[in-house]
Design an enzyme around this catalytic site. Structure first.
Site, PDB file in Angstrom:
ATOM      1  N   ARG A  57       0.801  -1.227   0.000  1.00 36.52           N
ATOM      2  CA  ARG A  57       0.000   0.000   0.000  1.00 36.52           C
ATOM      3  C   ARG A  57       0.832   1.275   0.000  1.00 36.52           C
ATOM      4  O   ARG A  57       0.532   2.201  -0.732  1.00 36.52           O
ATOM      5  CB  ARG A  57      -1.054   0.001   1.093  1.00 36.52           C
ATOM      6  CG  ARG A  57      -0.567  -0.252   2.489  1.00 36.52           C
ATOM      7  CD  ARG A  57      -1.680  -0.771   3.337  1.00 36.52           C
ATOM      8  NE  ARG A  57      -1.805  -2.211   3.156  1.00 36.52           N
ATOM      9  CZ  ARG A  57      -2.913  -2.889   3.300  1.00 36.52           C
ATOM     10  NH1 ARG A  57      -4.015  -2.278   3.642  1.00 36.52           N
ATOM     11  NH2 ARG A  57      -2.925  -4.182   3.131  1.00 36.52           N
ATOM     12  N   THR A  58       1.883   1.330   0.798  1.00 30.78           N
ATOM     13  CA  THR A  58       2.627   2.591   0.885  1.00 30.78           C
ATOM     14  C   THR A  58       3.314   2.902  -0.443  1.00 30.78           C
ATOM     15  O   THR A  58       3.246   4.022  -0.942  1.00 30.78           O
ATOM     16  CB  THR A  58       3.648   2.537   2.037  1.00 30.78           C
ATOM     17  OG1 THR A  58       2.956   2.135   3.221  1.00 30.78           O
ATOM     18  CG2 THR A  58       4.280   3.883   2.280  1.00 30.78           C
ATOM     19  N   LYS A  85      24.576  -2.835   3.894  1.00 27.06           N
ATOM     20  CA  LYS A  85      23.906  -1.698   4.537  1.00 27.06           C
ATOM     21  C   LYS A  85      24.773  -0.452   4.559  1.00 27.06           C
ATOM     22  O   LYS A  85      25.985  -0.521   4.505  1.00 27.06           O
ATOM     23  CB  LYS A  85      23.492  -2.064   5.953  1.00 27.06           C
ATOM     24  CG  LYS A  85      22.348  -3.027   5.962  1.00 27.06           C
ATOM     25  CD  LYS A  85      21.852  -3.262   7.342  1.00 27.06           C
ATOM     26  CE  LYS A  85      20.772  -4.328   7.302  1.00 27.06           C
ATOM     27  NZ  LYS A  85      20.449  -4.798   8.618  1.00 27.06           N
ATOM     28  N   ARG A 107      11.804   3.805   1.891  1.00 31.56           N
ATOM     29  CA  ARG A 107      11.494   2.820   2.937  1.00 31.56           C
ATOM     30  C   ARG A 107      12.694   1.896   3.066  1.00 31.56           C
ATOM     31  O   ARG A 107      13.231   1.387   2.087  1.00 31.56           O
ATOM     32  CB  ARG A 107      10.257   2.000   2.588  1.00 31.56           C
ATOM     33  CG  ARG A 107      10.157   0.789   3.539  1.00 31.56           C
ATOM     34  CD  ARG A 107       8.866   0.093   3.495  1.00 31.56           C
ATOM     35  NE  ARG A 107       7.798   0.916   4.048  1.00 31.56           N
ATOM     36  CZ  ARG A 107       6.593   0.423   4.331  1.00 31.56           C
ATOM     37  NH1 ARG A 107       6.326  -0.841   4.119  1.00 31.56           N
ATOM     38  NH2 ARG A 107       5.657   1.202   4.817  1.00 31.56           N
ATOM     39  N   HIS A 135       7.023   6.230  10.881  1.00 32.66           N
ATOM     40  CA  HIS A 135       6.286   6.099   9.626  1.00 32.66           C
ATOM     41  C   HIS A 135       5.326   7.292   9.584  1.00 32.66           C
ATOM     42  O   HIS A 135       4.115   7.150   9.745  1.00 32.66           O
ATOM     43  CB  HIS A 135       5.536   4.759   9.637  1.00 32.66           C
ATOM     44  CG  HIS A 135       4.963   4.332   8.330  1.00 32.66           C
ATOM     45  ND1 HIS A 135       4.938   5.135   7.198  1.00 32.66           N
ATOM     46  CD2 HIS A 135       4.382   3.156   7.954  1.00 32.66           C
ATOM     47  CE1 HIS A 135       4.363   4.469   6.213  1.00 32.66           C
ATOM     48  NE2 HIS A 135       4.024   3.275   6.646  1.00 32.66           N
TER      49      HIS A 135
HETATM   50  C1  NCD Z   1       2.967  -0.773   8.039  1.00 35.23           C
HETATM   51  C2  NCD Z   1       4.459  -0.744   7.802  1.00 35.23           C
HETATM   52  O1  NCD Z   1       4.970  -1.460   6.954  1.00 35.23           O
HETATM   53  O2  NCD Z   1       5.094  -0.015   8.513  1.00 35.23           O
HETATM   54  N1  NCD Z   1       2.187  -0.840   6.903  1.00 35.23           N
HETATM   55  C3  NCD Z   1       2.003   0.210   6.122  1.00 35.23           C
HETATM   56  O3  NCD Z   1       2.910   0.927   5.796  1.00 35.23           O
HETATM   57  N2  NCD Z   1       0.732   0.408   5.749  1.00 35.23           N
HETATM   58  C4  NCD Z   1       2.516  -1.922   8.796  1.00 35.23           C
HETATM   59  C5  NCD Z   1       3.427  -2.271   9.860  1.00 35.23           C
HETATM   60  O4  NCD Z   1       4.316  -3.048   9.559  1.00 35.23           O
HETATM   61  O5  NCD Z   1       3.241  -1.782  10.964  1.00 35.23           O
END
Ligand code: NCD
Length: 311
Positions: A57-58, A85, A107, A135
């Protein structure tokens, strides 16, 4: 004002910044409801979407947001394991910088890497989830969804339930909720809490039954199996007993309360299979579930961010 800035963590945003992001997202919701869901706002800008961890989704949400604003987009996916890394991600960033991009979305499984890159890159960086750190765009879309559901924020009671220790979503959200005047309780077993849990300065419970009748928002966290170096919880049966949202518990929720989850849901763990199926088939039950709304609002929030940073 977030123009030209990086979005790394919630503490980097003022209350005014958050209000302006939420308000601008409302106007993008309107764009998303049009037949032609595209505006020329970011024509000529190039955005690099770098995902070093799996994501549905992100990653897609940022991609759609950039495309709806007419920006050009480079997608880069890699599993962290195949890269050395630190040094190699910086080489990757430098290579892409050479192509004159205007903004990075990143990410990565290393906590704090987005801050490091934002210092080196010289262009804005948006943190799309860094390890167990933060996040921030998830917290923005969550607070938007809450404001949309209740028409207000101040004084609402939110219970964050589950794997707090390994959750970047929880870390961003507790800061967001505090900033916006919500009352937060954490529901988590001791083994899924930081050792210095008192330093969180939050009320802590160990069973969902303690909050189910009181909370306006039940925020279920995903069990982060991939971020757990060792086994953190004895068994799923035990988890279900104290932490899962099942049909019985659902029916003891307050009249206007809502259920949220950042996705993807581990069916049968955070939320029971039976309740998930009911939420798919029964309108009355679905009304309380905001998981789909969170996804839709995520696109508008990310459009608002890109517009305010680059526009
Ligand atoms: C979360 C993520 O990956 O941080 N999902 C998201 O981005 N919608 C879910 C999680 O792992 O907490």
């Amino acid at each position: 004002m977030i123009r030209g800035k990086s979005i790394i963590e919630i503490d980097g945003l003022t209350r005014e910044d958050i209000d302006s992001i939420l308000n601008s997202a409302t106007s993008f919701i309107e764009v998303l409801e049009r037949k032609v869901k595209k505006v020329p706002t970011l024509r000529g800008n190039t955005i690099a979407n770098l995902f070093f961890e799996p994501s549905t989704r992100t990653k897609n949400s940022f991609e759609i947001a950039a495309k709806r604003l007419s920006a050009d987009l480079i997608n880069f996916s890699a599993s962290t394991s195949s890269l050395k890394k630190g040094e190699s991600i910086i080489d990757t960033i430098n290579t892409i910088l050479g192509m004159k991009v205007n903004l990075f979305i990143i990410r990565h499984s290393d906590s704090g890497i987005c801050r490091l890159i934002s210092r080196l890159a010289g262009v804005p960086v948006i943190n799309a989830g860094d390890g167990k750190h933060e996040h921030p765009t998830q917290a923005l879309l969550d607070i938007y969804t809450i404001r949309e559901s209740f028409g207000k924020l101040e004084g609402l009671k939110v219970a964050i339930v589950g794997d707090f220790l390994n959750s970047r979503v929880a870390r961003s959200n507790i800061k967001m909720f505090k900033k916006m005047g919500l009352e937060t309780t954490i529901v988590s077993p001791t083994m899924l809490l930081p050792e210095d849990e008192a330093s969180l300065g939050l009320e802590i419970e160990h069973s969902i039954d303690e909050v189910i009748r009181e909370a306006d928002i039940i925020y279920m966290l995903r069990m982060q199996f991939e971020r757990q170096a060792r086994k953190f919880y004895p068994s799923i049966k035990e988890y279900n007993k104290f932490l899962s949202l099942d049909t019985d518990r659902f029916f003891s929720l307050k009249e206007n309360s809502i259920v949220m989850h950042p996705g993807p849901v581990n069916r049968g763990i955070e939320i029971s299979e039976e309740l998930m199926d009911l939420a798919d088939s029964n309108k009355e039950i679905a009304r309380k579930f905001k998981i789909g709304k969170q996804v839709t609002n995520g696109v508008a929030i990310r459009m608002a961010l890109l517009y305010l940073i680059l526009g």
